[in-house]
Scaffold this active site. Structure first.
Site, mmCIF file in Angstrom:
data_model
loop_
_atom_site.group_PDB
_atom_site.id
_atom_site.type_symbol
_atom_site.label_atom_id
_atom_site.label_comp_id
_atom_site.label_asym_id
_atom_site.label_seq_id
_atom_site.Cartn_x
_atom_site.Cartn_y
_atom_site.Cartn_z
ATOM 1 N N ASP A 44 -40.810 15.822 30.273
ATOM 2 C CA ASP A 44 -40.644 16.793 29.296
ATOM 3 C C ASP A 44 -39.024 16.926 29.027
ATOM 4 O OD1 ASP A 44 -41.902 18.637 27.542
ATOM 5 O OD2 ASP A 44 -41.044 20.395 28.745
ATOM 6 N N CYS A 135 -45.685 21.919 18.923
ATOM 7 C CA CYS A 135 -45.147 21.870 20.525
ATOM 8 C C CYS A 135 -45.136 23.489 20.708
ATOM 9 C CB CYS A 135 -43.773 21.171 20.552
ATOM 10 S SG CYS A 135 -43.061 21.383 22.241
ATOM 11 N N TYR A 139 -47.855 25.679 23.024
ATOM 12 C CA TYR A 139 -47.472 26.372 24.416
ATOM 13 C C TYR A 139 -47.297 27.948 24.405
ATOM 14 C CZ TYR A 139 -45.390 22.409 26.711
ATOM 15 O OH TYR A 139 -45.533 21.111 27.446
ATOM 16 N N TYR A 165 -43.743 31.370 28.278
ATOM 17 C CA TYR A 165 -44.667 30.877 27.109
ATOM 18 C C TYR A 165 -45.163 32.009 26.192
ATOM 19 C CZ TYR A 165 -42.202 26.399 27.755
ATOM 20 O OH TYR A 165 -41.483 25.458 28.118
ATOM 21 N N GLU A 207 -50.056 16.384 22.153
ATOM 22 C CA GLU A 207 -49.543 17.310 23.103
ATOM 23 C C GLU A 207 -50.852 17.316 24.061
ATOM 24 O OE1 GLU A 207 -47.297 19.796 23.492
ATOM 25 O OE2 GLU A 207 -46.065 19.215 22.005
#
Length: 231
Positions: A44, A135, A139, A165, A207
């Site tokens: 990541d 993305c 999240y 998040y 993802e």
């Protein structure tokens, strides 16, 4: 129905799969294999470097200073904001964050980065926005989902990750990307919309595979030296 709403509806099966993924479930339960965490953070960190590169390419394609400023702000958020959930993961795994930087991307992460860069180089602004959107959006929904289903307390091992998040700031980033994509979609034809949809759905699929990559500790089939090229 707005274009982004149609995209979310089409991708719902993927989103639901992400919520049920073993890595995401492990975040909720507070129980994850430290080696999977380490594998995730290594990948990541480099993925987010590439994400900032895509914002840079979006700046290059922008014609208005307002848009340039927006993408510049997003680079700053990744640089200064996303380190907090990474630090939470590293504490749980018992490893220093600096020790996980600068590793080659595993195959799935490399594929994801290649997809985004190819889209940014050859696609329209709408395609770029569509490729970037999953993305923050996935999240944000993961964070909200875990807050609702787990209701973590401050002593939860991944409390900082989950709350980061689930915060409004990530929601605002998601909503602004959606707004920009929806505005773009109003001025283009069906062919351009289809290209953006393909870019969005591919990012959603990747993802999911990114979480898979962490659980399986995915590596290249043969051990050869590779240089990090995403930063």
């Amino acid at each position: 129905m707005l274009f982004s709403e149609k995209l979310r509806k089409e991708a719902d099966e993927i989103y639901q799969g992400i919520f049920r993924h073993p890595f995401v479930e492990g975040l909720g339960k507070g129980d994850l294999d430290p080696e999977s965490i380490i594998h995730y953070v290594k990948a990541d960190f480099e993925y987010l470097n590439a994400f900032m590169n895509i914002y840079g390419l979006a700046i290059a394609k922008s014609t208005r200073r307002e848009d340039m400023a927006y993408f510049h702000e997003q680079i700053a958020f990744v640089l200064n904001g996303e380190i907090h959930p990474h630090n939470n993961l590293c504490r749980v795994a018992g490893v220093a964050y600096d020790d996980l930087k600068g590793f080659p991307l595993p195959p799935t992460a490399d594929h994801y980065v290649s997809h985004m860069k190819s889209t940014a180089l050859t696609g329209s602004m709408g395609e770029i926005l569509a490729a970037l959107l999953p993305c923050p959006w996935t999240y944000y929904e993961i964070g909200k989902y875990l807050m609702e289903t787990v209701q973590p307390k401050p002593d939860h091992p991944f409390y900082e990750w989950i709350t980061f998040y689930a915060e409004d700031e990530v929601g605002q980033i998601t909503n602004e990307l959606r707004r920009r994509l929806d505005t773009w979609a109003k001025g283009v034809g069906p062919d351009e919309l289809e290209k953006a949809k393909v870019a969005f759905l591919k990012s959603c699929q990747l993802e999911y595979r990114f979480w898979d990559m962490a659980i399986t500790k995915e590596i290249w089939p043969f051990s050869v030296e590779q240089e990090v090229t995403t930063s």
